[in-house]
Design a protein around this motif. Structure first.
Motif, PDB file in Angstrom:
ATOM      1  N   HIS A  58       0.913  -1.241   0.081  1.00 15.07           N
ATOM      2  CA  HIS A  58       0.004   0.068   0.061  1.00 15.07           C
ATOM      3  C   HIS A  58       1.040   1.072   0.168  1.00 15.07           C
ATOM      4  O   HIS A  58       1.803   1.303   0.715  1.00 15.07           O
ATOM      5  N   PRO A  59       0.576   2.201  -0.760  1.00 15.53           N
ATOM      6  CA  PRO A  59       1.471   3.570  -0.908  1.00 15.53           C
ATOM      7  C   PRO A  59       1.764   4.141   0.456  1.00 15.53           C
ATOM      8  O   PRO A  59       2.889   4.382   0.676  1.00 15.53           O
ATOM      9  N   ALA A  60       0.946   4.004   1.479  1.00 17.42           N
ATOM     10  CA  ALA A  60       0.937   4.627   2.781  1.00 17.42           C
ATOM     11  C   ALA A  60       2.166   3.808   3.581  1.00 17.42           C
ATOM     12  O   ALA A  60       3.042   4.384   4.134  1.00 17.42           O
ATOM     13  N   VAL A  61       2.045   2.605   3.387  1.00 13.12           N
ATOM     14  CA  VAL A  61       3.220   1.609   4.075  1.00 13.12           C
ATOM     15  C   VAL A  61       4.562   1.940   3.339  1.00 13.12           C
ATOM     16  O   VAL A  61       5.381   2.017   4.126  1.00 13.12           O
ATOM     17  N   GLN A  62       4.386   2.155   2.267  1.00 10.02           N
ATOM     18  CA  GLN A  62       5.522   2.251   1.369  1.00 10.02           C
ATOM     19  C   GLN A  62       6.360   3.499   1.783  1.00 10.02           C
ATOM     20  O   GLN A  62       7.426   3.596   1.741  1.00 10.02           O
ATOM     21  N   ALA A  63       5.501   4.344   1.827  1.00 15.41           N
ATOM     22  CA  ALA A  63       6.056   5.752   2.230  1.00 15.41           C
ATOM     23  C   ALA A  63       6.725   6.001   3.486  1.00 15.41           C
ATOM     24  O   ALA A  63       7.572   6.482   3.562  1.00 15.41           O
ATOM     25  N   VAL A  64       6.021   5.130   4.370  1.00 12.20           N
ATOM     26  CA  VAL A  64       6.650   5.106   5.906  1.00 12.20           C
ATOM     27  C   VAL A  64       8.084   4.179   5.644  1.00 12.20           C
ATOM     28  O   VAL A  64       9.009   4.725   6.314  1.00 12.20           O
ATOM     29  N   PHE A  65       7.823   3.146   5.106  1.00 12.72           N
ATOM     30  CA  PHE A  65       9.099   2.018   4.973  1.00 12.72           C
ATOM     31  C   PHE A  65      10.306   3.149   4.149  1.00 12.72           C
ATOM     32  O   PHE A  65      11.457   3.009   4.588  1.00 12.72           O
ATOM     33  N   ALA A  66       9.889   3.975   3.302  1.00 11.77           N
ATOM     34  CA  ALA A  66      11.096   4.897   2.770  1.00 11.77           C
ATOM     35  C   ALA A  66      11.587   5.882   3.742  1.00 11.77           C
ATOM     36  O   ALA A  66      12.859   6.040   3.620  1.00 11.77           O
ATOM     37  N   LYS A  67      10.735   6.553   4.371  1.00  7.90           N
ATOM     38  CA  LYS A  67      11.232   7.465   5.606  1.00  7.90           C
ATOM     39  C   LYS A  67      12.254   6.634   6.480  1.00  7.90           C
ATOM     40  O   LYS A  67      13.111   7.314   6.743  1.00  7.90           O
ATOM     41  N   MET A  68      11.707   5.382   6.958  1.00 13.55           N
ATOM     42  CA  MET A  68      12.433   4.799   7.812  1.00 13.55           C
ATOM     43  C   MET A  68      13.836   4.295   7.235  1.00 13.55           C
ATOM     44  O   MET A  68      14.921   4.359   7.838  1.00 13.55           O
ATOM     45  N   ALA A  69      13.635   4.042   5.936  1.00 12.09           N
ATOM     46  CA  ALA A  69      15.098   3.543   5.452  1.00 12.09           C
ATOM     47  C   ALA A  69      15.756   4.666   5.191  1.00 12.09           C
ATOM     48  O   ALA A  69      17.240   4.485   5.406  1.00 12.09           O
ATOM     49  N   GLN A  70      15.484   5.968   5.098  1.00  7.32           N
ATOM     50  CA  GLN A  70      16.201   7.107   5.104  1.00  7.32           C
ATOM     51  C   GLN A  70      17.092   7.170   6.450  1.00  7.32           C
ATOM     52  O   GLN A  70      18.236   7.565   6.438  1.00  7.32           O
ATOM     53  N   ALA A  71      16.120   7.048   7.370  1.00  8.19           N
ATOM     54  CA  ALA A  71      16.776   7.326   8.823  1.00  8.19           C
ATOM     55  C   ALA A  71      17.962   6.146   9.205  1.00  8.19           C
ATOM     56  O   ALA A  71      19.031   6.429   9.572  1.00  8.19           O
ATOM     57  N   VAL A  72      17.653   4.931   8.450  1.00  8.43           N
ATOM     58  CA  VAL A  72      18.757   3.990   8.670  1.00  8.43           C
ATOM     59  C   VAL A  72      20.089   4.316   7.952  1.00  8.43           C
ATOM     60  O   VAL A  72      21.349   4.215   8.598  1.00  8.43           O
ATOM     61  N   GLN A  73      19.880   4.698   6.660  1.00  6.46           N
ATOM     62  CA  GLN A  73      20.950   4.950   5.956  1.00  6.46           C
ATOM     63  C   GLN A  73      21.655   6.433   6.249  1.00  6.46           C
ATOM     64  O   GLN A  73      22.979   6.422   6.126  1.00  6.46           O
ATOM     65  N   ALA A  74      21.004   7.312   7.149  1.00  6.21           N
ATOM     66  CA  ALA A  74      21.594   8.551   7.742  1.00  6.21           C
ATOM     67  C   ALA A  74      22.444   8.074   8.805  1.00  6.21           C
ATOM     68  O   ALA A  74      23.024   9.146   9.469  1.00  6.21           O
ATOM     69  N   GLY A  75      22.313   6.962   9.509  1.00  2.01           N
ATOM     70  CA  GLY A  75      22.973   6.529  10.566  1.00  2.01           C
ATOM     71  C   GLY A  75      22.203   7.233  11.683  1.00  2.01           C
ATOM     72  O   GLY A  75      22.763   7.264  12.809  1.00  2.01           O
TER      73      GLY A  75
END
Length: 468
Positions: A256-273
């Motif tokens: 679902h787009p809303a779920v994927q949007a959250v995952f994308a933001k969380m992935a940014q946080a992971v990648q940013a350390g």
């Protein structure tokens, strides 16, 4: 069976915790097909209002209780009352953090305990044992030790999540508020504000990193707390359709787009350390202490048990405070004040227990005013019993913030329980440890979550809960 909990829960939650709720005549009871009296429940004594389940004098009770954020002493606290009422009978409370590992063999062997708190990361999936559990409707129709019918003393709607295939097979004892938790002292000192969107959370992560801190931390047994956070955010962003799709294990629910949007933001946080490294190898309370005591991380997702769980490992003047999970954007379908609230700590009485009547009786004592008030005072959380939390919240900033959250949310609270119903937590921990460690990307996380949904949905041997 139909799960009737809607996206918009009642405003009574906030009013009740604030001590201003007008009493209701009766709580909603979701079970059906039960009569007013108890079923055959072990050794039989004389049935009366003071002994509604016919507990015979001297019959001991064995309770296995999850030893997590609330400990086990709140159950032990009713032992003296049980002994007084039943000829000195003994209540034995055994703590456990490995519920499935220790109790599933006992269910298979036909010798389960009389009462079980089926909670924690290693809980037994309700679908696995539901047919082996007593219907607890007679408990709700019984009178407590104050002479009041138990159903009349509960907050409305608190029995819904315990109903499976038309029977009330578990009673969730604790009213739980979910969200992000932080130190108000630390935030005030740095001029930080609790984030209402994931962009604000990422900005806070950058500010925290500049201050030598992380945005988040996690522990290996509780990596799935971030699944809960993600689902909360996605429901706020996408609305009721997200909750329904996930609850019904829909094909492509995790896409679902809303779920994927959250995952994308969380992935940014992971990648940013912004996540403290090493969580996949850290015991979860040790990880939580990195937040509450060492203050190496500034936010932690959890339910309202967190204050009690970390009371011995929290920095002085921490002023623990809760706030709702962030949405993805300011254009979310639900307001910023919306959040996840539900009843938790699921208690069950196995049908093959030696003393089912005693197990029901212990729950009756826990649901009486004395037992519920003791829990509220010692654990700084409310049970599902009304009127046990004073307006001053016992001086707890965390409990006071729960009251504020509930009041601000009004009708905009929601819940979901697919993890508990289908027993997904252990596999979710594997997936989320990989994702938070940066070893699994959002696509891999999505596939892993959807695979377990699809496998369960297509398994005809598992009774499904229809979510509306």
């Amino acid at each position: 069976m139909s799960e009737t909990t809607s996206l918009h829960r009642r405003r009574f939650l906030g009013l009740a915790l604030a001590g201003t709720l007008v009493p209701f005549g009766a709580a909603a009871c979701a079970a059906s097909g039960s009569d007013d009296g108890p079923s055959d429940a072990g050794p039989t004594g004389k049935v009366s209002d003071d002994n509604p389940f016919g507990v015979a004098d001297g019959t001991a009770v064995e309770a296995v209780i999850f030893d997590g954020g609330y400990g086990t002493d709140y159950v032990s606290a009713v032992a003296a009352k049980y002994a007084d009422l039943h000829g000195g009978a003994k209540l034995t409370v055994a703590p456990s953090t490995q519920i499935a590992q220790e109790l599933q063999p006992r269910f298979v062997g036909g010798n389960p305990p009389d009462l079980l708190d089926n909670s924690g990361a290693n809980a037994i999936g309700l679908a696995t044992i539901a047919a082996q559990l007593e219907d607890l409707t007679p408990l709700t129709k019984a009178k407590n030790t104050d002479g009041d019918v138990i159903a009349d003393t509960l907050y409305p709607g608190m029995l819904t999540d315990g109903t499976y295939d038309g029977r009330l097979v578990q009673l969730n004892y604790v009213l739980t508020v979910y969200g992000l938790w932080y130190s108000k002292t630390l935030f005030d000192t740095n001029g930080w504000k609790a984030p209402t969107t994931w962009d604000e959370a990422l900005a806070l992560g950058a500010a925290a990193k500049s201050a030598g801190k992380y945005l988040f931390c996690w522990g290996k047994e509780a990596a799935s707390y971030y699944l809960t956070l993600a689902v909360e955010s996605a429901i706020k962003e996408g609305g009721d359709e997200v909750r329904v799709a996930l609850g019904n294990l829909d094909a492509n629910a995790w896409s679902h787009p809303a779920v994927q949007a959250v995952f994308a933001k969380m992935a940014q946080a992971v990648q940013a350390g912004y996540f403290r490294p090493g969580g996949a190898g850290t015991q979860f309370t040790a990880a939580q202490a990195q937040w509450s005591q060492a203050q190496e991380a500034v936010l932690y997702p959890s339910g309202s048990w967190i204050e009690n769980e970390m009371k011995s490992q929290t920095a002085e003047n921490f002023q623990m405070t809760g706030c709702p999970a962030p949405a993805v954007s300011s254009g979310a379908k639900m307001p910023a004040t919306a959040f996840h609230a539900s009843a938790g700590e699921p208690f069950v009485v196995p049908s093959k227990a030696k003393n089912k009547a005693g197990g029901m009786e212990v729950l009756r004592l826990m649901l009486s005013k004395e037992g519920a008030a003791n829990f509220a005072k010692t654990k700084l959380s409310s049970t599902i019993v009304k009127g046990t939390v004073p307006a001053d919240a016992f001086g707890s900033t965390a409990l006071a913030s729960q009251i504020a959250m509930l009041d601000a949310a009004g009708e905009d609270t929601f819940t979901f329980n697919f993890n508990d119903v289908y027993g997904f937590t252990s596999q979710n921990n594997v997936l989320w440890n990989g994702f938070l460690s940066g070893q699994l990307d959002a696509a891999g996380l999505t596939k892993g979550l959807q695979d377990q949904f699809d496998k369960t949905r297509e398994d005809s041997s598992i009774v499904k809960v229809q979510v509306k």
